[in-house]
Design a protein around this motif. Structure first.
Motif, PDB file in Angstrom:
ATOM      1  N   LEU A 107      -2.973  -4.478  13.482  1.00 48.85           N
ATOM      2  CA  LEU A 107      -1.905  -5.246  11.886  1.00 48.85           C
ATOM      3  C   LEU A 107      -2.524  -6.574  12.296  1.00 48.85           C
TER       4      LEU A 107
ATOM      5  N   ASN B  41      -4.145  -9.230   8.886  1.00 53.92           N
ATOM      6  CA  ASN B  41      -3.132 -10.239   8.549  1.00 53.92           C
ATOM      7  C   ASN B  41      -4.042 -11.970   8.727  1.00 53.92           C
TER       8      ASN B  41
ATOM      9  N   VAL C 114      -5.551 -13.576   5.740  1.00 51.07           N
ATOM     10  CA  VAL C 114      -5.116 -15.048   4.983  1.00 51.07           C
ATOM     11  C   VAL C 114      -6.409 -15.685   4.883  1.00 51.07           C
TER      12      VAL C 114
ATOM     13  N   SER D 274      -7.340 -14.703   1.211  1.00 49.91           N
ATOM     14  CA  SER D 274      -6.070 -14.845   0.022  1.00 49.91           C
ATOM     15  C   SER D 274      -4.971 -15.109   0.227  1.00 49.91           C
ATOM     16  N   TRP D 275      -4.604 -16.161   0.302  1.00 45.02           N
ATOM     17  CA  TRP D 275      -3.461 -16.780   0.627  1.00 45.02           C
ATOM     18  C   TRP D 275      -1.847 -16.087  -0.763  1.00 45.02           C
TER      19      TRP D 275
ATOM     20  N   PHE E 188       2.216  -9.957   0.345  1.00 41.74           N
ATOM     21  CA  PHE E 188       2.403  -9.357   1.814  1.00 41.74           C
ATOM     22  C   PHE E 188       3.554  -9.463   2.674  1.00 41.74           C
ATOM     23  N   GLN E 189       4.197 -11.045   2.705  1.00 43.00           N
ATOM     24  CA  GLN E 189       4.247 -11.109   3.898  1.00 43.00           C
ATOM     25  C   GLN E 189       6.175 -11.430   3.085  1.00 43.00           C
ATOM     26  N   GLY E 190       6.282 -11.296   1.508  1.00 42.56           N
ATOM     27  CA  GLY E 190       7.327 -11.671   0.813  1.00 42.56           C
ATOM     28  C   GLY E 190       7.579 -10.179   0.505  1.00 42.56           C
TER      29      GLY E 190
ATOM     30  N   THR F 216       6.880  -7.934   2.476  1.00 43.55           N
ATOM     31  CA  THR F 216       7.307  -7.353   4.386  1.00 43.55           C
ATOM     32  C   THR F 216       8.355  -7.801   4.083  1.00 43.55           C
ATOM     33  N   LEU F 217       9.285  -9.272   4.127  1.00 40.64           N
ATOM     34  CA  LEU F 217      10.191  -8.849   4.430  1.00 40.64           C
ATOM     35  C   LEU F 217      11.656  -8.893   3.612  1.00 40.64           C
TER      36      LEU F 217
ATOM     37  N   ALA G 244      11.678  -5.021   5.379  1.00 34.24           N
ATOM     38  CA  ALA G 244      12.634  -4.748   6.479  1.00 34.24           C
ATOM     39  C   ALA G 244      14.486  -5.619   6.155  1.00 34.24           C
ATOM     40  N   LEU G 245      14.252  -6.855   5.383  1.00 32.46           N
ATOM     41  CA  LEU G 245      16.133  -6.674   5.009  1.00 32.46           C
ATOM     42  C   LEU G 245      16.397  -5.289   4.373  1.00 32.46           C
TER      43      LEU G 245
END
Lengths: 76, 131
Positions: free
Chosen positions: B84, B88, B92, B95-96, B102-104, B106-107, B110-111
Motif C-alpha cells: 500500500l 501510494n 503521488v 499523478s497528484w 484515491f484519498q477522497g 478512501t475517506l 471509511a466513513l
C-alpha cells in the motif's frame, strides 16, 4: 518516463511519511486486535491516510466508550 | 381422601424409624443393581483430577499458539503495508489528481463503513452493558 508525468519527491520525505504511516497503522492494528474492533479495517485505513484514522479510532473506540462507562459509574 | 392420606402417613412413620423392611424381590433387585455398579466401575476408568503441571503446560502451549498466530498476522499486515505504501508513493509521484481522488474515495468509504457499522450495531441493540 516524461518529466510532466513524474513528480519526484525527496527520499527523506517518502521515508518520513512511510515511517509515520507504519507506526500509526501498526498501533491501530494491534490496539484494535486487543479491543476486538475490526483490526484489518483500522490498520489498512491507517496505511492510507494520516491523521484521520487515528482521530476517528480514538473518538469511537477510546473516548466515547470511556465517557459512556464513566457516566454509567457516576450518573450525577 | 385427605383423612386417608394422613392415616397412611401416620402408619408409615413408625415403620420409617425402625429398620426398613426389604422384601426378597427388592433384595434381588438391589443385589443386581450393586453388581451392575461394580461392572460399570470395572468398565469405566476412574477419572482422576488432572495434574497441575499438565494444565500449566496446556496453558503455555495455548499462549504460544496465540502468539505465533499474532506474529503471522502481523507479518501479513507488514506485507500489505509495503504494497500500500509503495503503491501510494508511486501514485503521488505519477499523478497528484489520481492521488487526491484515491484519498477522497478512501475517506468516504471509511466513513461510510463506520456509519454503516454504527447503524447496524444500533439496530442489533448495543448489549455492551451485559458483558
Amino acid at each position: 518516463m516524461p518529466s510532466e508525468y513524474y513528480h519526484p519527491i525527496p527520499w527523506w520525505v517518502v521515508v518520513l511519511i512511510a515511517i509515520i504511516m507504519m507506526m500509526q497503522s501498526f498501533w491501530l492494528f494491534t490496539d484494535a486486535r486487543r479491543r476486538e474492533k475490526n483490526r484489518w479495517f483500522w490498520g489498512i485505513w491507517g496505511l492510507i491516510q494520516f491523521p484521520m484514522p487515528i482521530l476517528f479510532y480514538s473518538l469511537f473506540h477510546i473516548y466515547l466508550p470511556h465517557r459512556k462507562s464513566k457516566s454509567k459509574r457516576d450518573p450525577s | 381422601m385427605r383423612k386417608n392420606k394422613s392415616d397412611l402417613n401416620q402408619q408409615s412413620l413408625p415403620n420409617s424409624s425402625s429398620e426398613p423392611h426389604v422384601s426378597q424381590e427388592d433384595q434381588e433387585l438391589i443385589d443386581q443393581l450393586m453388581l451392575s455398579f461394580q461392572q460399570m466401575d470395572q468398565v469405566i476408568p476412574h477419572s482422576t483430577a488432572p495434574h497441575v503441571g499438565h494444565l500449566e503446560q496446556l496453558i503455555t502451549e495455548q499462549k504460544l499458539a496465540v502468539r505465533r498466530r499474532n506474529q503471522l498476522e502481523l507479518l501479513c499486515f507488514f506485507l500489505v503495508a509495503l504494497v500500500l505504501i509503495g503503491g501510494n508513493t508511486l501514485l503521488v509521484m505519477t499523478s497528484w489528481t489520481a492521488f487526491g481522488i484515491f484519498q477522497g474515495v478512501t475517506l468516504m468509504a471509511a466513513l461510510g463503513f463506520l456509519f454503516g457499522s454504527y447503524v447496524r450495531r444500533k439496530k442489533k441493540g448495543d448489549v455492551r452493558h451485559a458483558k
